[in-house]
Design a protein around this motif. Structure first.
Motif, PDB file in Angstrom:
ATOM      1  N   THR A 157       0.803  -1.219   0.000  1.00 45.84           N
ATOM      2  CA  THR A 157       0.000   0.000   0.000  1.00 45.84           C
ATOM      3  C   THR A 157       0.837   1.271   0.000  1.00 45.84           C
ATOM      4  O   THR A 157       0.283   2.364   0.021  1.00 45.84           O
ATOM      5  N   ARG A 158       2.154   1.131  -0.009  1.00 45.04           N
ATOM      6  CA  ARG A 158       3.006   2.319  -0.058  1.00 45.04           C
ATOM      7  C   ARG A 158       4.301   2.008  -0.795  1.00 45.04           C
ATOM      8  O   ARG A 158       4.648   0.849  -1.011  1.00 45.04           O
ATOM      9  N   LEU A 159       5.003   3.067  -1.159  1.00 40.87           N
ATOM     10  CA  LEU A 159       6.247   2.947  -1.917  1.00 40.87           C
ATOM     11  C   LEU A 159       7.427   3.439  -1.085  1.00 40.87           C
ATOM     12  O   LEU A 159       7.256   4.209  -0.141  1.00 40.87           O
ATOM     13  N   ASP A 160       8.617   3.003  -1.486  1.00 41.07           N
ATOM     14  CA  ASP A 160       9.858   3.417  -0.840  1.00 41.07           C
ATOM     15  C   ASP A 160      10.175   4.850  -1.286  1.00 41.07           C
ATOM     16  O   ASP A 160      10.599   5.084  -2.415  1.00 41.07           O
ATOM     17  N   GLU A 161       9.966   5.801  -0.386  1.00 36.88           N
ATOM     18  CA  GLU A 161      10.145   7.215  -0.711  1.00 36.88           C
ATOM     19  C   GLU A 161      11.592   7.559  -1.053  1.00 36.88           C
ATOM     20  O   GLU A 161      11.846   8.371  -1.935  1.00 36.88           O
ATOM     21  N   THR A 162      12.533   6.940  -0.381  1.00 35.34           N
ATOM     22  CA  THR A 162      13.950   7.222  -0.628  1.00 35.34           C
ATOM     23  C   THR A 162      14.352   6.795  -2.030  1.00 35.34           C
ATOM     24  O   THR A 162      15.005   7.556  -2.760  1.00 35.34           O
TER      25      THR A 162
ATOM     26  N   SER B 135      12.593   9.093  -4.657  1.00 32.85           N
ATOM     27  CA  SER B 135      13.226  10.412  -4.723  1.00 32.85           C
ATOM     28  C   SER B 135      14.570  10.350  -5.441  1.00 32.85           C
ATOM     29  O   SER B 135      14.873  11.205  -6.276  1.00 32.85           O
ATOM     30  N   ALA B 136      15.371   9.341  -5.124  1.00 36.21           N
ATOM     31  CA  ALA B 136      16.683   9.206  -5.756  1.00 36.21           C
ATOM     32  C   ALA B 136      16.544   8.982  -7.263  1.00 36.21           C
ATOM     33  O   ALA B 136      17.296   9.561  -8.059  1.00 36.21           O
ATOM     34  N   SER B 137      15.571   8.179  -7.661  1.00 34.83           N
ATOM     35  CA  SER B 137      15.350   7.912  -9.070  1.00 34.83           C
ATOM     36  C   SER B 137      14.937   9.181  -9.815  1.00 34.83           C
ATOM     37  O   SER B 137      15.443   9.464 -10.905  1.00 34.83           O
ATOM     38  N   LEU B 138      14.042   9.940  -9.222  1.00 33.07           N
ATOM     39  CA  LEU B 138      13.592  11.169  -9.875  1.00 33.07           C
ATOM     40  C   LEU B 138      14.699  12.225  -9.909  1.00 33.07           C
ATOM     41  O   LEU B 138      14.804  12.978 -10.877  1.00 33.07           O
ATOM     42  N   MET B 139      15.546  12.264  -8.903  1.00 34.33           N
ATOM     43  CA  MET B 139      16.683  13.194  -8.906  1.00 34.33           C
ATOM     44  C   MET B 139      17.638  12.879 -10.063  1.00 34.33           C
ATOM     45  O   MET B 139      18.099  13.788 -10.760  1.00 34.33           O
ATOM     46  N   ARG B 140      17.908  11.585 -10.270  1.00 31.22           N
ATOM     47  CA  ARG B 140      18.781  11.187 -11.386  1.00 31.22           C
ATOM     48  C   ARG B 140      18.157  11.560 -12.721  1.00 31.22           C
ATOM     49  O   ARG B 140      18.827  12.083 -13.618  1.00 31.22           O
TER      50      ARG B 140
ATOM     51  N   ALA C  86      16.798  20.415  -6.472  1.00 26.00           N
ATOM     52  CA  ALA C  86      17.642  20.264  -5.290  1.00 26.00           C
ATOM     53  C   ALA C  86      17.179  19.107  -4.417  1.00 26.00           C
ATOM     54  O   ALA C  86      17.989  18.417  -3.809  1.00 26.00           O
ATOM     55  N   ARG C  87      15.866  18.891  -4.364  1.00 26.35           N
ATOM     56  CA  ARG C  87      15.320  17.854  -3.486  1.00 26.35           C
ATOM     57  C   ARG C  87      13.939  17.458  -3.970  1.00 26.35           C
ATOM     58  O   ARG C  87      13.202  18.276  -4.493  1.00 26.35           O
ATOM     59  N   VAL C  88      13.581  16.185  -3.782  1.00 29.50           N
ATOM     60  CA  VAL C  88      12.255  15.678  -4.105  1.00 29.50           C
ATOM     61  C   VAL C  88      11.580  15.272  -2.803  1.00 29.50           C
ATOM     62  O   VAL C  88      12.134  14.486  -2.037  1.00 29.50           O
TER      63      VAL C  88
END
Length: 137
Positions: A94-99, A102-107, A119-121
Motif C-alpha cells: 500500500t506504499r512505496l519506498d520514498e527514498t 526520490s533518488a530515481s527522480l533526482m537522477r 535540489a530535493r524531491v
C-alpha cells in the motif's frame, strides 16, 4: 469615482500574483506534481498501484515556469523507472519506498532539466488504489 475603481481593480489584482511570486522565490521555488500512478510489483505480479504527489524543490536557475514545461518528461521518467525497478516496500503493498523514488527522480531530473535544477524531491502523499486484500506489515 466609480470609473477609478474599475480602472484600479485590474492593476491591484495584477500586483497580487507578482507579490506571491516574489514571496515564493524568497522561500525557495517549488513545483508540485500530483497523481502519478506507480505500480507495486511483488513476486513477478502486479499487486497494486499507488498514486503519489510530489514536490520538487528547485535549485540553481530553475524556475517553476521553466520546469512546468519539463513536467511530462519527469512523469514519464518516473513511471518508466517504477516499472523497471519497482519502488516496493517489503511486505507492504500500500506504499512505496520514498527514498528510492526520490533518488530515481533526482537522477532523471539531472538528465532532463540539467544538473542542479532539482535540489530535493519530497513525497507529499501516497494513496493506494486498493487498501483491502493486500499484505501490510
Amino acid at each position: 469615482m466609480r470609473r477609478r475603481y474599475i480602472i484600479a481593480a485590474p492593476v491591484a489584482l495584477g500586483a497580487a500574483p507578482a507579490a506571491a511570486s516574489e514571496a515564493e522565490r524568497a522561500s525557495g521555488a517549488t513545483l508540485n506534481i500530483s497523481g502519478v500512478g506507480l505500480p507495486v510489483i511483488a513476486g513477478g505480479r502486479l499487486r497494486n498501484y499507488v498514486f503519489v504527489s510530489l514536490r520538487l524543490h528547485l535549485g540553481g536557475s530553475a524556475t517553476p515556469e521553466s520546469m512546468r514545461l519539463k513536467e511530462p518528461f519527469l512523469r514519464d521518467a518516473l513511471v518508466r523507472a517504477g516499472h523497471r525497478t519497482p519502488f516496493v516496500v517489503a511486505d507492504d503493498w500500500t506504499r512505496l519506498d520514498e527514498t528510492a523514488l526520490s533518488a530515481s527522480l533526482m537522477r532523471a531530473a539531472a538528465g532532463i532539466a540539467g544538473r542542479g535544477a532539482v535540489a530535493r524531491v519530497e513525497v507529499v502523499s501516497q494513496a493506494p488504489r486498493r487498501r483491502t486484500g493486500v499484505r501490510a506489515g
